[in-house]
Design a protein around this motif. Structure first.
Motif, PDB file in Angstrom:
ATOM      1  N   ILE A 206      30.767  47.604 -25.023  1.00  0.00           N
ATOM      2  CA  ILE A 206      29.455  48.090 -24.587  1.00  0.00           C
ATOM      3  C   ILE A 206      29.212  47.584 -23.165  1.00  0.00           C
ATOM      4  CG2 ILE A 206      28.522  48.142 -26.931  1.00  0.00           C
ATOM      5  CD1 ILE A 206      26.991  45.514 -26.199  1.00  0.00           C
ATOM      6  N   GLU A 207      28.183  48.106 -22.522  1.00  0.00           N
ATOM      7  CA  GLU A 207      27.828  47.630 -21.184  1.00  0.00           C
ATOM      8  C   GLU A 207      27.220  46.227 -21.282  1.00  0.00           C
ATOM      9  OE1 GLU A 207      28.463  48.899 -18.329  1.00  0.00           O
ATOM     10  OE2 GLU A 207      29.041  50.958 -18.844  1.00  0.00           O
ATOM     11  N   ARG A 208      27.619  45.365 -20.375  1.00  0.00           N
ATOM     12  CA  ARG A 208      27.136  43.983 -20.382  1.00  0.00           C
ATOM     13  C   ARG A 208      25.606  43.939 -20.283  1.00  0.00           C
ATOM     14  NH1 ARG A 208      29.401  39.105 -20.082  1.00  0.00           N
ATOM     15  NH2 ARG A 208      31.450  40.113 -19.973  1.00  0.00           N
ATOM     16  N   GLU A 209      25.011  44.887 -19.564  1.00  0.00           N
ATOM     17  CA  GLU A 209      23.553  44.867 -19.412  1.00  0.00           C
ATOM     18  C   GLU A 209      22.830  45.290 -20.688  1.00  0.00           C
ATOM     19  OE1 GLU A 209      22.588  47.542 -16.276  1.00  0.00           O
ATOM     20  OE2 GLU A 209      22.895  49.354 -17.477  1.00  0.00           O
ATOM     21  N   ASP A 210      23.588  45.710 -21.704  1.00  0.00           N
ATOM     22  CA  ASP A 210      22.960  46.134 -22.955  1.00  0.00           C
ATOM     23  C   ASP A 210      22.735  44.978 -23.923  1.00  0.00           C
ATOM     24  OD1 ASP A 210      22.756  48.684 -22.095  1.00  0.00           O
ATOM     25  OD2 ASP A 210      24.456  49.475 -23.227  1.00  0.00           O
ATOM     26  N   PHE A 211      22.993  43.743 -23.478  1.00  0.00           N
ATOM     27  CA  PHE A 211      22.682  42.569 -24.291  1.00  0.00           C
ATOM     28  C   PHE A 211      21.997  41.516 -23.440  1.00  0.00           C
ATOM     29  CE2 PHE A 211      23.749  38.235 -25.617  1.00  0.00           C
ATOM     30  CZ  PHE A 211      23.186  38.225 -26.896  1.00  0.00           C
ATOM     31  N   MET A 212      20.931  40.937 -23.981  1.00  0.00           N
ATOM     32  CA  MET A 212      20.265  39.796 -23.351  1.00  0.00           C
ATOM     33  C   MET A 212      19.979  38.760 -24.426  1.00  0.00           C
ATOM     34  SD  MET A 212      17.539  41.507 -20.666  1.00  0.00           S
ATOM     35  CE  MET A 212      17.146  39.912 -19.914  1.00  0.00           C
ATOM     36  N   GLU A 213      20.438  37.563 -24.159  1.00  0.00           N
ATOM     37  CA  GLU A 213      20.191  36.506 -25.135  1.00  0.00           C
ATOM     38  C   GLU A 213      18.703  36.165 -25.201  1.00  0.00           C
ATOM     39  OE1 GLU A 213      22.368  32.359 -26.514  1.00  0.00           O
ATOM     40  OE2 GLU A 213      22.446  32.967 -24.411  1.00  0.00           O
ATOM     41  N   ALA A 214      18.052  36.180 -24.042  1.00  0.00           N
ATOM     42  CA  ALA A 214      16.599  35.962 -23.983  1.00  0.00           C
ATOM     43  C   ALA A 214      16.001  37.197 -23.312  1.00  0.00           C
ATOM     44  CB  ALA A 214      16.274  34.700 -23.191  1.00  0.00           C
ATOM     45  N   PRO A 215      15.573  38.179 -24.073  1.00  0.00           N
ATOM     46  CA  PRO A 215      15.176  39.472 -23.505  1.00  0.00           C
ATOM     47  C   PRO A 215      13.917  39.395 -22.648  1.00  0.00           C
ATOM     48  CG  PRO A 215      14.579  39.369 -25.805  1.00  0.00           C
ATOM     49  CD  PRO A 215      15.398  38.144 -25.531  1.00  0.00           C
ATOM     50  N   SER A 216      13.888  40.192 -21.630  1.00  0.00           N
ATOM     51  CA  SER A 216      12.696  40.325 -20.806  1.00  0.00           C
ATOM     52  C   SER A 216      11.724  41.278 -21.488  1.00  0.00           C
ATOM     53  CB  SER A 216      13.074  40.865 -19.425  1.00  0.00           C
ATOM     54  OG  SER A 216      13.736  42.105 -19.548  1.00  0.00           O
ATOM     55  N   LYS A 217      10.487  41.299 -21.020  1.00  0.00           N
ATOM     56  CA  LYS A 217       9.454  42.133 -21.625  1.00  0.00           C
ATOM     57  C   LYS A 217       9.855  43.608 -21.507  1.00  0.00           C
ATOM     58  CE  LYS A 217       4.491  43.075 -21.535  1.00  0.00           C
ATOM     59  NZ  LYS A 217       3.188  42.793 -20.873  1.00  0.00           N
ATOM     60  N   GLY A 218       9.742  44.340 -22.603  1.00  0.00           N
ATOM     61  CA  GLY A 218      10.050  45.762 -22.601  1.00  0.00           C
ATOM     62  C   GLY A 218      11.516  46.075 -22.793  1.00  0.00           C
ATOM     63  N   TYR A 219      12.346  45.062 -23.045  1.00  0.00           N
ATOM     64  CA  TYR A 219      13.782  45.274 -23.228  1.00  0.00           C
ATOM     65  C   TYR A 219      14.030  45.721 -24.673  1.00  0.00           C
ATOM     66  CZ  TYR A 219      18.820  44.292 -22.911  1.00  0.00           C
ATOM     67  OH  TYR A 219      20.187  44.387 -22.882  1.00  0.00           O
ATOM     68  N   HIS A 220      14.708  46.865 -24.852  1.00  0.00           N
ATOM     69  CA  HIS A 220      14.848  47.453 -26.180  1.00  0.00           C
ATOM     70  C   HIS A 220      16.295  47.535 -26.648  1.00  0.00           C
ATOM     71  CE1 HIS A 220      10.629  48.402 -26.177  1.00  0.00           C
ATOM     72  NE2 HIS A 220      10.739  49.178 -25.104  1.00  0.00           N
ATOM     73  N   ARG A 221      17.203  46.900 -25.916  1.00  0.00           N
ATOM     74  CA  ARG A 221      18.602  46.996 -26.344  1.00  0.00           C
ATOM     75  C   ARG A 221      18.937  45.812 -27.242  1.00  0.00           C
ATOM     76  NH1 ARG A 221      20.413  48.751 -20.207  1.00  0.00           N
ATOM     77  NH2 ARG A 221      18.811  50.356 -20.023  1.00  0.00           N
ATOM     78  N   LEU A 222      20.131  45.282 -27.160  1.00  0.00           N
ATOM     79  CA  LEU A 222      20.525  44.239 -28.105  1.00  0.00           C
ATOM     80  C   LEU A 222      20.104  42.856 -27.650  1.00  0.00           C
ATOM     81  CD1 LEU A 222      24.101  45.403 -29.184  1.00  0.00           C
ATOM     82  CD2 LEU A 222      21.950  45.592 -30.469  1.00  0.00           C
ATOM     83  N   TYR A 223      19.497  42.113 -28.573  1.00  0.00           N
ATOM     84  CA  TYR A 223      19.253  40.681 -28.445  1.00  0.00           C
ATOM     85  C   TYR A 223      19.128  40.144 -29.874  1.00  0.00           C
ATOM     86  CZ  TYR A 223      14.355  42.268 -28.838  1.00  0.00           C
ATOM     87  OH  TYR A 223      13.185  42.869 -29.230  1.00  0.00           O
TER      88      TYR A 223
END
Length: 592
Positions: free
Chosen positions: A424-441
């Motif tokens: 998958i794209e690296r930007e599609d995961f955030m360990e600590a998601p920012s506000k409004g982030y709807h992908r994987l965390y």
């Protein structure tokens, strides 16, 4: 319409089209005769009426590669002939023996055909070389001498320049201007025979050294050049000047509308003067061609100066004339630009005398529009990050299906392998998601496009703390295309490729060659404004079927833009992809 400028400039988007319509309505060219090939008036006199309602021409000099500006002229001239029942000639203006090469002839032929135009049909083949007209041009020059309209000048180039005058001062007659007709004829024959060195004499038209138009102050029409010509070899040692040759070429070919760019506007009075003199002598048939001028194509973030383009190539700021960042048609083709995109751009820009600067984003929009219609869809992961579905059985795989083109269901669907490990794209995961982030965390769910809904359970890291894999569990009942696909609502939708079947490939992300809208404006050095990020090379993971992409084959990589398998560097089973254009214009928002 004024007396000084009898050419009406219509307010419409294409004023030349209006002129053509008016000429046809008036029957201006209805009685022209055409012998089936170029020639002087006597060759056409007994021939049938010309079957072409109009004749236009695209007359490049074969001394370089065509650029975006030439595309406008090609589309205009060939388009007018197509739309009005005419013919457009491809004429190589090869009257300069020192700069022209067969390599450029071949590239021009390829470029015109690539843009979708042709000069040949079942009735006619209108591919011509101006150098084949040299005997007729000499005949025209000899007539002008005999009629007292031309003379041999023996001044040096410096003396001629000094006596030419300025925009505010009249020129001075050459001391050789009143040579007798017999002496001029003798000298011109000896020039042709090779008796004199380069620069010793020139043949000049005898018009008016006091004319307010400097171009009418006895312009040179023939010069001595001891040089080998690519087509005629060493047959000639005198060669016509462009301003003399061009109108004669038009007349020989029965051209009705001679369409040039604005810098030739001041030359039009000489164009008309020369053709009138030769028609008076019975050498050219009437009605004579008429010249019309239009504005060049000027784009932001681009240089079209031949000198600057040569500098970019010779100093290796680019990889060559076909570098996908170059504003050449060979570069555009390699980048993946479409002929239809150029034609659409020319339709939208229109034809006028207004020298406007067109934003490069308009060109990109035209390319997107045509590519969106034409290109099949595929998936590519440009910044790969491993995704492991921990509850999917190891060693198991299945086929998901994706449409080849959402606007063309008749193109069907393709199989996409799905298994435990995906990219998958690296930007599609955030360990600590920012506000409004709807992908994987951790704890969030998202859909794998064309596959399943997955829930993120965590991630793996290396010793430096860099994330090396995302861990998920899939929901088996949520497979796309099944009744359970909508049973779980999620906001994120991710692109992926199967790790076991992915095609690892080089992808080149091309952007604008310059970082400023007007490179070289004012006193700036245009080379200092090169965009250092105009080409980034990455290793990407692509859908398995892309391994078999043919050189030159184009796709939309979903989410990322339009890409082409490099026509030169792609090999069987090992494609290299160039990005033609992004899915939407982000230049103004991101700065590049």
């Amino acid at each position: 319409m004024s007396k000084s400028n009898p050419t009406p400039v219509a307010p419409a988007a294409n004023f030349i089209r209006n002129i053509v319509e008016a000429d046809l309505a008036a029957g201006k060219y209805a009685l022209r005769r055409w012998a089936g090939r170029p020639g002087l008036a006597e060759a056409h006199a007994q021939a049938p009426l010309d079957p072409a309602r109009i004749r236009t021409r695209f007359p490049p000099e074969p001394n370089g590669y065509l650029h975006f500006g030439h595309a406008k002229s090609i589309c205009l001239n060939f388009g007018l002939a197509r739309d009005f029942g005419g013919r457009c000639h491809l004429r190589f203006d090869d009257t300069n023996p020192e700069k022209e090469e067969q390599e450029y002839v071949d590239s021009i032929v390829d470029a015109v055909k690539w843009l979708g135009f042709d000069w040949q049909d079942e009735q006619e083949n209108n591919l011509y070389y101006a150098s084949n007209y040299f005997p007729w041009m000499l005949q025209c020059a000899e007539y002008l001498i005999a009629a007292g309209h031309a003379y041999v000048d023996s001044q040096s180039a410096e003396e001629m320049r000094a006596n030419r005058g300025t925009l505010t001062e009249k020129g001075k007659d050459s001391p050789f201007r009143n040579r007798s007709i017999a002496e001029n004829q003798d000298l011109f024959k000896r020039m042709q025979a090779g008796e004199f060195a380069d620069g010793t004499h020139v043949l000049r038209a005898k018009i008016d050294m006091a004319s307010p138009n400097i171009n009418l102050r006895d312009p040179a029409i023939y010069r001595i050049r001891h040089a080998t010509h690519h087509n005629t070899g060493d047959q000639y040692c005198v060669y016509p000047m462009y301003t003399f040759a061009h109108p004669i070429e038009d007349a020989l070919e029965n051209i009705t509308h001679s369409i040039c760019t604005l810098e030739f506007e001041d030359q039009r009075p000489f164009y008309d003067w020369l053709l009138e003199r030769l028609a008076e002598g019975g050498l050219l048939q009437r009605p004579l061609p008429q010249q019309y001028e239009f504005s060049r194509l000027n784009l932001t973030y681009v240089v079209l100066s031949k000198r600057k383009l040569i500098q970019l190539v010779e100093e290796r700021h680019v990889a060559g004339w076909d570098d996908p960042r170059m504003p050449t048609l060979v570069g555009a083709r390699r980048r993946g630009y479409t002929p239809q995109g150029f034609q659409l751009l020319m339709d939208r820009v229109g034809v006028s005398k207004n020298d406007a600067l067109i934003d490069y984003s308009l060109l990109e929009d035209c390319m997107r529009e045509t590519m969106n219609e034409q290109d099949e869809r595929r998936i590519a992961v440009l910044d790969p990050l491993k995704l492991v579905i921990t509850n999917y059985p190891e060693g198991q795989s299945e086929l998901c299906q994706a449409p080849n083109h959402p606007l063309k269901p008749e193109l069907g669907k393709r199989d996409m392998p799905f298994s435990r490990e995906l990219w998958i794209e690296r930007e599609d995961f955030m360990e600590a998601p920012s506000k409004g982030y709807h992908r994987l965390y951790p704890g969030n769910m998202a859909r794998l496009r064309y596959g399943y809904v997955v829930k993120c359970t965590g991630c793996e890291k290396d010793d430096s703390g860099k994330i090396t894999a995302v861990l998920c569990e899939y929901l088996p009942e949520t497979r796309s295309g099944t009744p359970g696909a909508d049973s779980v609502k999620v906001k994120g939708n991710l692109h992926w490729v199967c790790a076991a079947h992915a095609c690892t490939a080089e992808v080149r992300l091309y952007d604008r060659l310059f970082k400023t809208p007007s490179p070289g404006a004012g006193d700036t050095d245009f080379l200092t404004e090169l965009n250092p990020d105009s080409c980034r090379r990455i290793t990407a993971q692509l859908e398995a079927c892309l391994k078999e992409a043919r050189p030159g084959q184009r796709f939309q990589f979903e989410r990322h833009g339009y890409f082409v398998a490099d026509p030169i560097d792609s090999k069987a089973g090992a494609p290299v992809f160039n990005r033609a254009v992004t899915l939407k214009d982000s230049w103004g928002k991101t700065g590049g």
